[in-house]
Design an enzyme around this catalytic site. Structure first.
Site, PDB file in Angstrom:
ATOM      1  N   GLU A   1      14.745 -34.609  -8.868  1.00 13.63           N
ATOM      2  CA  GLU A   1      15.633 -35.488  -8.113  1.00 13.63           C
ATOM      3  C   GLU A   1      14.765 -36.182  -7.071  1.00 13.63           C
ATOM      4  O   GLU A   1      14.444 -35.594  -6.034  1.00 13.63           O
ATOM      5  CB  GLU A   1      16.737 -34.655  -7.455  1.00 13.63           C
ATOM      6  CG  GLU A   1      17.610 -33.918  -8.464  1.00 13.63           C
ATOM      7  CD  GLU A   1      18.779 -34.782  -8.956  1.00 13.63           C
ATOM      8  OE1 GLU A   1      19.239 -35.633  -8.188  1.00 13.63           O
ATOM      9  OE2 GLU A   1      19.198 -34.595 -10.123  1.00 13.63           O
TER      10      GLU A   1
ATOM     11  N   CYS B   1      18.818 -39.812   0.280  1.00 15.63           N
ATOM     12  CA  CYS B   1      18.132 -40.358  -0.901  1.00 15.63           C
ATOM     13  C   CYS B   1      18.922 -41.463  -1.592  1.00 15.63           C
ATOM     14  O   CYS B   1      18.339 -42.292  -2.280  1.00 15.63           O
ATOM     15  CB  CYS B   1      17.814 -39.238  -1.889  1.00 15.63           C
ATOM     16  SG  CYS B   1      19.247 -38.245  -2.321  1.00 15.63           S
TER      17      CYS B   1
END
Lengths: 453, 475
Positions: A210, A244
């Site tokens: 990720e 993010c």
């Protein structure tokens, strides 16, 4: 080296004992985790405040609420997730049992990040436990208070040998990565993602990465600018931009640029008051290194709003940059801070081209009243995930897979995708030892007549 | 970088969006079907030259199974391509949440020599179905098939006569040096079938570009035969799986585990099955293959010293012929038990009971396939439950990979990822989580905005919580 070998060895022995396989055991562990989150809420919120200056309701909604939700979902759905899945059979297998079995992988490694330090270890951990694995958790050392707390709490609530927390920085993580795991889920940046995958390749370990990137946000001329800007402001400046999937930069027509700035300014006042620095709801940059990095992105830029900084408290005001050049430093790397560049484009075609010339982002955002335009942007770009007419929200739906593509990552999790990430789908075909006559068709000696059957 | 031009050419085609429309994908898939029909004879001849592959086997694995995959894909492509809508919570009822299947871009398919058409074509079917451009790298070891593919595949794919160059698909030939140079380029997905050691090299190269991979590797596939079983049928099914393609099959039963009594009962049954299949002199049977290369032949011949040769054992170097062979009383330390056999040799390792067999299996790397034979279904289930493997078949061999609804792939050393049927399409697609929200109803968003208050938090909790279903009490 020996210490890591021992830790992983103990986890593997615990896995081999078979006790993590029965569903009742896994559900007990998940319920224990739920108790932990409920009983230690104060301690968790205190750690998040110390690490990132997140205040109570903010930290609760972003880190604790999501974890509790995921736990309830896992406990409820585990029996159906883990059940063997019968498949469609063909003529040759009509009398047989054919199904996909969900099995644990073994010992898995979860490496967390510092920006949402609690949820980013807990959510993968939930999936890994639900799937029946032993888990080694390595929280980020940058968010040291949360790391310390997780290391203290997990052994108090969970099976100590099956689930271990390893703390430390780069040297400890490097050592850990020399060991063999059966899956690694890493949250962090692209450069370290490469290192993790390279280490995993030595053991042929599957990985979920990720990562991040620059998540673009295109604002069409035809949209409710006030609403769009409020939603963007919320997603951009939460956690002081250290998200993010925050909208990294805006693409819009030059004619609406100043209106966008005005709307965001108005929303900022609504959210944080006249003096942002004294708002309890506005965060800080996590440390000096990142503070200096984000501050340097402001050099040579046209600051339309904000720009104030205070090194002592790692404070950077919510900042908007206008007429940003695509070649400037702020457009090179993921910002991960409260700085919002606006790059002007003449059309949606130009925006799509701009986006496609760059690495595939983790998230993509588009605001428009025109359904056709939204459909076009989705169809002609690629990204980990996306939301139209809002930001962030695709990541809170547990039925949507959450992950990147290209440089923003590989694999996905959340909800049942976490369970599947940490499971092996084993093809099972159980035949009868009788009915040999059907098999004779395939045995030699072969003949042309057989071939035409 | 000798392949940089080729890769960037394909990438330009990819960016043009040419491979995305369903009509384009269907046209390419139908062309692959015509390739299999038109070139059937050439495929049978090339694989015979490469490894003496019997026509019957070649037709089954290289044509029939491939056509099945094509038909399953063509029949379902429309459905697979559709956005998958998902459940939403209370607040999002007016929104649209779905999973979009995006192609990755330019993918690389590296195929091995043992089923040289099947093992590039089936992945390619999924790659095309998912909307990608592809570079195919067939094995240089099966050189006749390699030449056939390099020369004729391009005549079928992407036949846009207005554009002189092949631009969405390409075949690259060569050996290790060429593959190494090819891997310097960035691909959006790499699909590799081959050995675990090369799998590591591929994944390490992929890591530099953060390219996701599927690795279909191998290992030693154990075959447990319990004391309660129909010996004749077991022998036939095991012999069929072992000697198909002269043993050069990644999912072949690699070695047998059984008691000494069963070994004794099995031997005449295996001998009978081999004779039934290949006659009294298998060398003369058109249905028994040859070893693909001198190097493999020498390697296999070296394994014949393990245990004692109970059936077969004859070899002919000029023909690269190794007879269907069964080795009895093989020890775990013997050469035949140190590596994946990949040849027509079946070692039997004697164990005392099922528990010992399971411990033996679990002490070794997890295999691609695992087989258990018993008339007692409880025994079959015990072996299944107490072991781990890519796939499993009870009371037969190989058949688990012929069902397109089952995923095919390894675990641990035997691989990562899976394919066949819809799983191939999913392998080559990025599953993108999408949420299309309403611009109105902004008041519903108020609880999430600062200034943060406990009251707002309470509202958020109510709307976003997953509530545990209460227990229903009738009294």
């Amino acid at each position: 080296m020996e210490r890591m070998q021992q830790i992983v060895g103990r986890a593997r022995a615990a896995f081999r004992s078979g006790r993590s396989r029965p569903l009742e055991f896994r559900i007990r562990q998940l319920k224990a985790l739920e108790r932990m989150v409920q009983e230690k809420e104060k301690e968790i919120l205190a750690a998040l405040k110390a690490d990132l200056n997140k205040n109570g309701p903010d930290a609760y909604s972003h880190e604790i609420l999501g974890v509790l939700r995921e736990l309830v979902l896992a406990v409820e759905k585990l029996p159906s997730w883990a059940a063997p899945h019968p498949v469609k059979k063909d003529l040759l297998t009509m009398r047989d049992e054919a199904y996909i079995g969900y099995e644990p992988l073994g010992v898995v490694l979860v490496i967390g990040a510092w920006n949402y330090p609690f949820v980013l270890v807990m959510q993968p951990l939930i999936g890994a436990i639900a799937a029946g694995n032993a888990v080694v958790v390595k929280p980020s050392e940058v968010s040291e208070n949360t790391a310390r707390l997780v290391a203290e709490l997990l052994p108090q609530y969970l099976d100590k040998d099956l689930y271990t927390v390893v703390t430390g920085g780069v040297p400890e993580t490097t050592e850990l990565l020399t060991q063999r795991f059966d899956h690694i889920l890493y949250t962090g940046n692209t450069a370290v993602g490469r290192i993790v995958m390279t280490a995993a390749a030595k053991h042929l370990t599957p990985v979920t990465l990720e990562l991040g990137g620059k998540s673009p946000c295109y604002i069409d001329k035809d949209c409710d600018l006030a609403v769009a800007c409020r939603r963007i402001t919320w997603g951009k400046y939460m956690n002081c931009g250290q998200t993010c999937i925050a909208p990294d930069y805006i693409l819009c027509h030059p004619s609406i640029q100043s209106k966008v700035v005005e709307n965001i300014k108005a929303t900022l006042k609504e959210f944080y008051g006249e003096d942002v620095k004294s708002s309890p709801d506005y965060g800080r940059i996590v440390n000096q290194r990142h503070f200096k990095r984000v501050k340097s992105l402001l050099e040579g830029q046209k600051i339309a709003h904000g720009g104030e900084t205070d090194e002592a408290s790692c404070f950077i005001a919510p900042t908007i940059l206008t007429d940003v050049s695509p070649e400037s430093k702020v457009m090179e790397e993921e910002i991960f801070g409260p700085v919002l560049p606006i790059v002007t484009v003449k059309s949606v075609e130009e925006a799509i081209e701009f986006i496609n010339l760059r690495e595939k982002p983790l998230a993509l955002y588009v605001f428009s009243n025109k359904k056709q335009l939204i459909r076009r942007v989705i169809a002609e770009t690629s990204s980990g995930g996306m939301t139209a007419n809002d930001v962030i929200m695709h990541s809170v739906i547990p039925e949507l897979p959450f992950g990147g593509v290209g440089h923003s990552g590989m694999g996905a999790y959340h909800g049942r995708f976490s369970f599947e990430t940490f499971s092996h789908r084993r093809a099972c075909l159980i035949k009868d030892l009788r009915w040999e006559v059907v098999n004779k068709l395939r045995y030699p000696p072969g003949s042309m007549e057989m071939m035409h059957l | 970088n000798p392949y940089a031009g080729l890769v960037s050419h394909l990438r330009a085609s990819w960016l043009s969006g040419k491979t995305r429309p369903m009509e384009y994908r269907v046209a390419q898939l139908e062309a692959l079907g015509r390739f299999l029909d038109d070139k059937k004879q050439e495929i049978l001849e090339a694989t015979e030259l490469d490894m003496g592959k019997p026509s019957f086997e070649a037709f089954f694995s290289e044509i029939l199974l491939c056509k099945n995959e094509l038909n399953v894909t063509l029949n379902n492509l429309c459905h697979w391509m559709k956005d998958e809508h998902v459940d939403k919570n209370l607040v999002m009822q007016l929104d649209s949440a779905f999973i979009r299947k995006d192609p990755y871009g330019v993918v690389l398919i590296i195929a091995p020599w043992n089923y040289p058409i099947h093992l590039f074509l089936v992945p390619l079917i999924g790659a095309i179905a998912a909307g990608n451009c592809a570079i195919i790298k067939p094995s240089e070891i099966s050189k006749n098939t390699e030449r056939l593919v390099a020369e004729t595949l391009s005549c079928y794919l992407d036949r846009d006569f207005s554009v002189p160059l092949q631009d969405c698909f390409a075949v690259v030939t060569g050996g290790v040096p060429e593959t190494t140079r090819l891997l310097e380029n960035k691909f959006d997905y790499i699909f590799f079938t081959g050995s675990p050691s090369v799998g590591r090299i591929i994944m390490t190269a992929a890591a530099k570009h953060l390219t996701p991979v599927t690795l279909e590797l191998g290992g030693k596939n154990p075959c447990y035969v319990s004391d309660t079983c129909d010996v004749t049928n077991v022998a036939r099914r095991v012999a069929w799986g072992r000697f198909f393609n002269a043993g050069q099959t990644c999912i072949a039963p690699d070695y047998l585990l059984c008691t000494i009594e069963m070994q004794e009962k099995l031997m005449p049954a295996l001998r009978e099955a081999i004779t039934e299949f290949f006659g009294s002199n298998p060398r003369e049977s058109p249905d028994f293959g040859r070893i693909v290369s001198d190097k493999q032949f020498q390697r296999l011949r070296g394994l014949l010293g393990s245990g004692r040769v109970a059936i077969g054992g004859q070899t002919d170097e000029a023909e690269r012929y190794i007879a269907p062979t069964v080795l009895a009383d093989v020890l775990p330390s013997d050469p035949a038990m140190q590596e994946e056999i990949f040849g027509p040799i079946l070692p039997i390792v004697v164990i005392a009971n099922m528990d010992e067999a399971i411990d033996f299996i679990n002490a070794r790397p997890r295999p691609l396939a695992l087989y258990a034979f018993s008339c007692d279904s409880k025994i079959v289930n015990q072996v299944l439950e107490r072991t781990s493997s890519g796939g499993f078949c009870g009371n037969d061999t190989l058949m688990q990979v012929t069902l397109t609804s089952l995923p095919f792939g390894g675990i641990g050393n035997s691989g990562l990822g899976k394919y066949h049927g819809k799983f191939t399409f999913d392998t080559f697609s990025h599953h993108r989580g999408c949420l299309h929200r309403n611009m109105g109803l902004e008041t519903l968003n108020t609880p999430r905005y600062p200034p943060y208050t406990q009251q707002k938090l309470g509202l958020l909790t109510t709307t976003f919580e997953v509530k545990r279903r209460g227990t229903c009490t009738l009294l």
